[in-house]
Motif scaffolding. Structure first.
Motif, mmCIF file in Angstrom:
data_model
loop_
_atom_site.group_PDB
_atom_site.id
_atom_site.type_symbol
_atom_site.label_atom_id
_atom_site.label_comp_id
_atom_site.label_asym_id
_atom_site.label_seq_id
_atom_site.Cartn_x
_atom_site.Cartn_y
_atom_site.Cartn_z
ATOM 1 N N ILE A 86 0.834 -1.203 0.000
ATOM 2 C CA ILE A 86 0.000 0.000 0.000
ATOM 3 C C ILE A 86 0.866 1.250 0.000
ATOM 4 N N THR A 87 0.529 2.200 -0.857
ATOM 5 C CA THR A 87 1.273 3.460 -0.925
ATOM 6 C C THR A 87 0.883 4.364 0.243
ATOM 7 N N ARG A 88 1.617 5.456 0.412
ATOM 8 C CA ARG A 88 1.319 6.377 1.519
ATOM 9 C C ARG A 88 -0.066 6.999 1.366
ATOM 10 N N ILE A 89 -0.343 7.547 0.194
ATOM 11 C CA ILE A 89 -1.669 8.130 -0.031
ATOM 12 C C ILE A 89 -2.721 7.037 -0.077
ATOM 13 N N GLY A 90 -2.323 5.846 -0.531
ATOM 14 C CA GLY A 90 -3.250 4.727 -0.597
ATOM 15 C C GLY A 90 -3.765 4.319 0.763
ATOM 16 N N ARG A 91 -2.917 4.397 1.773
ATOM 17 C CA ARG A 91 -3.332 4.021 3.128
ATOM 18 C C ARG A 91 -4.474 4.927 3.597
ATOM 19 N N PHE A 92 -4.334 6.222 3.323
ATOM 20 C CA PHE A 92 -5.378 7.173 3.702
ATOM 21 C C PHE A 92 -6.656 6.929 2.901
ATOM 22 N N LEU A 93 -6.499 6.694 1.608
ATOM 23 C CA LEU A 93 -7.668 6.487 0.750
ATOM 24 C C LEU A 93 -8.452 5.250 1.168
ATOM 25 N N ARG A 94 -7.750 4.203 1.547
ATOM 26 C CA ARG A 94 -8.422 2.963 1.931
ATOM 27 C C ARG A 94 -9.134 3.111 3.278
ATOM 28 N N LYS A 95 -8.499 3.801 4.230
ATOM 29 C CA LYS A 95 -9.112 3.986 5.543
ATOM 30 C C LYS A 95 -10.385 4.826 5.456
ATOM 31 N N THR A 96 -10.413 5.745 4.515
ATOM 32 C CA THR A 96 -11.570 6.629 4.361
ATOM 33 C C THR A 96 -12.531 6.155 3.275
ATOM 34 N N SER A 97 -12.175 5.060 2.585
ATOM 35 C CA SER A 97 -12.958 4.501 1.470
ATOM 36 C C SER A 97 -13.051 5.440 0.273
ATOM 37 N N LEU A 98 -12.193 6.457 0.213
ATOM 38 C CA LEU A 98 -12.192 7.372 -0.924
ATOM 39 C C LEU A 98 -11.691 6.700 -2.198
ATOM 40 N N ASP A 99 -10.976 5.583 -2.052
ATOM 41 C CA ASP A 99 -10.489 4.859 -3.236
ATOM 42 C C ASP A 99 -11.644 4.292 -4.073
ATOM 43 N N GLU A 100 -12.834 4.188 -3.470
ATOM 44 C CA GLU A 100 -13.979 3.612 -4.174
ATOM 45 C C GLU A 100 -14.736 4.634 -5.029
ATOM 46 N N LEU A 101 -14.417 5.920 -4.902
ATOM 47 C CA LEU A 101 -15.197 6.956 -5.579
ATOM 48 C C LEU A 101 -15.280 6.816 -7.102
ATOM 49 N N PRO A 102 -14.232 6.347 -7.795
ATOM 50 C CA PRO A 102 -14.374 6.193 -9.253
ATOM 51 C C PRO A 102 -15.486 5.238 -9.671
ATOM 52 N N GLN A 103 -15.988 4.437 -8.747
ATOM 53 C CA GLN A 103 -17.102 3.552 -9.080
ATOM 54 C C GLN A 103 -18.392 4.325 -9.340
ATOM 55 N N LEU A 104 -18.388 5.622 -9.041
ATOM 56 C CA LEU A 104 -19.514 6.460 -9.431
ATOM 57 C C LEU A 104 -19.692 6.430 -10.947
ATOM 58 N N PHE A 105 -18.583 6.301 -11.673
ATOM 59 C CA PHE A 105 -18.656 6.219 -13.132
ATOM 60 C C PHE A 105 -19.163 4.848 -13.574
ATOM 61 N N ASN A 106 -18.819 3.796 -12.814
ATOM 62 C CA ASN A 106 -19.416 2.480 -13.073
ATOM 63 C C ASN A 106 -20.930 2.534 -12.903
ATOM 64 N N ILE A 188 -17.478 6.900 8.274
ATOM 65 C CA ILE A 188 -16.991 7.862 9.265
ATOM 66 C C ILE A 188 -16.333 7.143 10.446
ATOM 67 N N LYS A 189 -16.941 6.031 10.874
ATOM 68 C CA LYS A 189 -16.406 5.269 11.998
ATOM 69 C C LYS A 189 -15.280 4.317 11.581
ATOM 70 N N ARG A 190 -15.137 4.110 10.242
ATOM 71 C CA ARG A 190 -14.136 3.191 9.683
ATOM 72 C C ARG A 190 -14.340 1.761 10.190
ATOM 73 N N ASP A 191 -15.584 1.361 10.298
ATOM 74 C CA ASP A 191 -15.920 0.015 10.780
ATOM 75 C C ASP A 191 -15.721 -1.031 9.687
ATOM 76 N N GLY A 192 -15.259 -2.213 10.078
ATOM 77 C CA GLY A 192 -15.239 -3.366 9.201
ATOM 78 C C GLY A 192 -14.093 -3.443 8.218
ATOM 79 N N ILE A 193 -13.128 -2.516 8.296
ATOM 80 C CA ILE A 193 -12.002 -2.528 7.368
ATOM 81 C C ILE A 193 -10.915 -3.452 7.907
#
Length: 198
Positions: A86-106, A188-193
């Motif tokens: 996991i990259t440095r920015i990737g760690r933050f994106l995964r904890k906040t689930s922001l990495d999933e946002l491109p699925q808006l285009f899906n 927000i609570k970062r549950d279940g990761i």
């Protein structure tokens, strides 16, 4: 009413909400893209084959959170040392689930829904088989779903499939709205990761 929602209204709700979210989050999406490029070598987006409605394969989009040499078709929670990938920015994106946002285009183009079973990897035969037994593979996969708000990565394959099946039997506008709000609370609570094999 439920049949009408499943056949027509759910899709229109997905399009409207996805468009609104993409417009409102455009500055954030651009900021994340730039941060990924500055943080590590490789593309901004991670693309992967997933199982969609009726088990048809589609390409899912995510923000890349791992180094380019990471095994591509292994669920993250099964990696023995995910932190090494996991990259440095990737760690933050995964904890906040922001990495999933491109699925808006899906969602906008129709391969996913806002709420539904999370899309399985094509090689997750156990999960796909269990979902077949409960009728969950008939649905479009979702950005979030009942299994996501009930435990996410901490659930067993059997429990995930049972919850996906329960959702498939109770799809409605009210259920989807409730799960959207529950998802926001869980993020927000970062549950279940869970990162790495347990």
């Amino acid at each position: 009413m439920r049949r009408l929602y499943n056949k027509f209204l759910k899709r229109w709700k997905d399009i409207i909400l996805a468009v609104i979210a993409i417009i409102l989050l455009a500055p954030l999406l651009m900021l994340i893209a730039v941060s990924i490029k500055l943080d590590s070598k490789g593309p901004v987006l991670f693309k992967q084959q997933r199982v969609g409605a009726d088990k048809a394969l589609f390409t899912i989009f995510k923000f890349r959170t791992m180094c380019v040499d990471t095994p591509k078709d292994m669920p993250t929670h099964l990696l023995t040392s995910p932190d090494a990938h996991i990259t440095r920015i990737g760690r933050f994106l995964r904890k906040t689930s922001l990495d999933e946002l491109p699925q808006l285009f899906n969602i906008f183009e129709g391969s996913m829904s806002i709420i539904g079973p999370r899309p399985a990897l094509y090689n997750q035969a156990d999960l796909i088989e269990k979902r077949d037994e409960v009728g969950a593979n008939d649905l479009k996969p979702g950005l979030s779903g009942l299994a996501q708000v009930m435990g996410r990565d901490t659930l067993s394959i059997e429990d995930k499939a049972k919850l996906d099946g329960l959702y498939s039997q109770n799809v409605s506008f009210g259920t989807d709205i409730k799960l959207i709000f529950n998802t926001v609370q869980k993020i927000i609570k970062r549950d279940g990761i869970q990162e790495g094999a347990s």
